[in-house]
Motif scaffolding. Structure first.
Motif, short mmCIF file in Angstrom:
data_model
loop_
_atom_site.label_atom_id
_atom_site.label_comp_id
_atom_site.label_asym_id
_atom_site.label_seq_id
_atom_site.Cartn_x
_atom_site.Cartn_y
_atom_site.Cartn_z
N SER A 53 0.84 -1.19 0.00
CA SER A 53 0.00 0.00 0.00
C SER A 53 0.87 1.24 0.00
O SER A 53 1.79 1.37 0.83
N VAL A 54 0.60 2.16 -0.91
CA VAL A 54 1.35 3.42 -1.02
C VAL A 54 0.35 4.57 -0.95
O VAL A 54 -0.49 4.72 -1.84
N LYS A 192 13.78 6.51 -1.70
CA LYS A 192 14.10 7.87 -1.32
C LYS A 192 14.16 8.79 -2.54
O LYS A 192 13.71 9.94 -2.49
N TYR A 193 14.72 8.27 -3.63
CA TYR A 193 14.80 9.08 -4.85
C TYR A 193 13.39 9.40 -5.37
O TYR A 193 13.09 10.54 -5.74
N VAL A 194 12.52 8.40 -5.38
CA VAL A 194 11.16 8.62 -5.88
C VAL A 194 10.40 9.59 -4.98
O VAL A 194 9.72 10.50 -5.46
N PHE A 195 10.51 9.44 -3.66
CA PHE A 195 9.82 10.36 -2.74
C PHE A 195 10.23 11.81 -3.00
O PHE A 195 9.41 12.72 -2.88
N ASN A 196 11.50 12.02 -3.33
CA ASN A 196 12.01 13.38 -3.51
C ASN A 196 11.85 13.92 -4.92
O ASN A 196 11.98 15.14 -5.12
N ASN A 197 11.54 13.05 -5.89
CA ASN A 197 11.55 13.49 -7.29
C ASN A 197 10.33 13.09 -8.10
O ASN A 197 10.33 13.24 -9.33
N PHE A 198 9.25 12.59 -7.45
CA PHE A 198 8.11 12.08 -8.22
C PHE A 198 7.40 13.16 -9.02
O PHE A 198 6.66 12.87 -9.96
N THR A 199 7.60 14.44 -8.69
CA THR A 199 6.96 15.52 -9.45
C THR A 199 7.70 15.81 -10.76
O THR A 199 7.22 16.59 -11.57
N GLN A 227 5.91 -6.67 -5.47
CA GLN A 227 4.73 -7.29 -6.09
C GLN A 227 3.99 -6.31 -7.00
O GLN A 227 2.78 -6.40 -7.21
N LYS A 228 4.73 -5.34 -7.54
CA LYS A 228 4.18 -4.42 -8.53
C LYS A 228 5.34 -3.90 -9.37
O LYS A 228 6.51 -3.96 -8.95
N THR A 229 5.03 -3.39 -10.56
CA THR A 229 6.09 -2.83 -11.40
C THR A 229 6.51 -1.47 -10.86
O THR A 229 5.78 -0.83 -10.09
N PHE A 230 7.69 -1.01 -11.30
CA PHE A 230 8.15 0.31 -10.85
C PHE A 230 7.19 1.40 -11.32
O PHE A 230 6.91 2.34 -10.58
N ILE A 231 6.68 1.28 -12.54
CA ILE A 231 5.76 2.29 -13.08
C ILE A 231 4.46 2.32 -12.26
O ILE A 231 3.92 3.40 -11.97
N GLU A 232 3.98 1.16 -11.86
CA GLU A 232 2.79 1.12 -11.00
C GLU A 232 3.05 1.82 -9.67
O GLU A 232 2.22 2.59 -9.18
N PHE A 233 4.23 1.55 -9.10
CA PHE A 233 4.60 2.19 -7.84
C PHE A 233 4.69 3.71 -7.99
O PHE A 233 4.15 4.46 -7.17
N GLU A 236 1.30 5.25 -8.23
CA GLU A 236 0.60 5.26 -6.94
C GLU A 236 1.08 6.42 -6.07
O GLU A 236 0.28 7.07 -5.39
N ILE A 237 2.38 6.69 -6.09
CA ILE A 237 2.93 7.83 -5.34
C ILE A 237 2.33 9.13 -5.87
O ILE A 237 1.89 10.01 -5.11
#
Length: 294
Positions: A53-54, A192-199, A227-233, A236-237
């Protein structure tokens, strides 16, 4: 971000222990432990991962975690700004050994409802409504108590929790913890990279480089762990952040899409509906109708 196995806290004695956190920000370590954990987030906000869950989180949430479910509460980047003095991460957490608790209570009657609660907690339970308010009050009271009074209050919390239907489960029904202690810091760097750069625009090739893997190997590795692809993750973020913006009153859908890292409004609408089941406009209307005083 690998989930690190942890026995928390060290002072956990016979059945349970309480830990109060009041810091500038929460630890970002993704971890799991045998002890179950009941968390009341008094003040803080950011992104939360529990199992698969994200979601975003904010003040006032109450979450019950079962044994060995990986989790992390990661604050938004503004919490790490040295000039930001107003933000804080305040929570009250109760840790308890599920087997010892069940053994203790089995002497006083049936524990089937408690066992069912703890089984559901293996997916993470988010309490809602009046139930959440009751549990918050009891947790706050328990924090100030000692010995027998503290145990009695804990039992009152479980009495409320096993009788309610005001909750939703967080991780998917098929979720299984597939992380291993031998995992290195690859997932830590990625999360950590995704949390800081998802925009921003995030290229899969760059993420694979962070993990010191080629793209194909990284895709297999990431899915085997989450249990999910990186693109799905990533989506979700981004959609979780969009929901937060809508809840805060933002109603310009194109602007929300851009602020969440989407250059195409049609892609934003498509992913939003895939993840939330309704369109952004319908979600915004739903939020407005459910707002107090509306």
């Amino acid at each position: 971000m690998k989930p690190v196995f942890a026995k928390i806290p060290e002072d956990l004695k016979e059945v349970f222990a309480v830990r109060v956190t009041n810091l500038p920000y929460f630890s970002t370590e993704f971890h799991f432990h045998h002890e179950c954990q009941l968390v009341y987030v008094v003040e803080s906000e950011g992104k939360r991962i529990i199992g698969d869950s994200v979601e975003t989180f904010t003040n006032d949430e109450v979450i019950l975690l079962g044994s060995d479910i990986p989790h992390v509460w990661c604050n938004d980047s503004k919490y790490f700004d040295k000039d930001q003095q107003e933000k804080s991460a305040h929570s009250i957490a109760i840790f308890f050994d599920p087997e010892k608790l069940i053994e203790l209570l089995s002497h006083f009657g049936s524990v089937k409802k408690l066992e069912s609660l703890l089984k559901n907690a293996g997916r993470g339970i988010s309490f809602q409504g009046k139930t959440k308010e009751k549990i918050k009050e009891l947790i706050t009271t328990l924090k100030e108590q000692e010995n027998l009074s503290r145990l009695i209050t804990l039992l009152k919390i479980f009495e409320v929790a096993i009788q309610t239907d005001e909750y939703h489960l967080l991780a998917s029904s098929g979720y299984v913890n597939t992380y291993h202690a031998k995992d290195n810091d690859r997932m830590d760097k990625v999360f950590k990279y995704v949390f800081n750069n998802f925009t921003r625009d995030i290229q899969l090739e760059h993420i694979a480089e962070l993990a010191n893997m080629n793209k194909q190997s990284f895709c297999r590795y990431f899915k085997s762990r989450t249990q999910k692809t990186f693109i799905e993750f990533l989506n979700e973020i981004r959609i979780a952040h969009a929901c937060k913006l809508i809840a805060e009153g933002e109603n310009h859908i194109a602007g929300i899409a851009y602020n969440c890292g989407y250059n195409s409004l049609s892609n934003f609408n498509r992913f939003f509906k895939e993840i939330k089941g309704i369109s952004p406009k319908a979600y915004s209307k739903q939020i407005s109708l459910s707002a107090p005083g509306e």
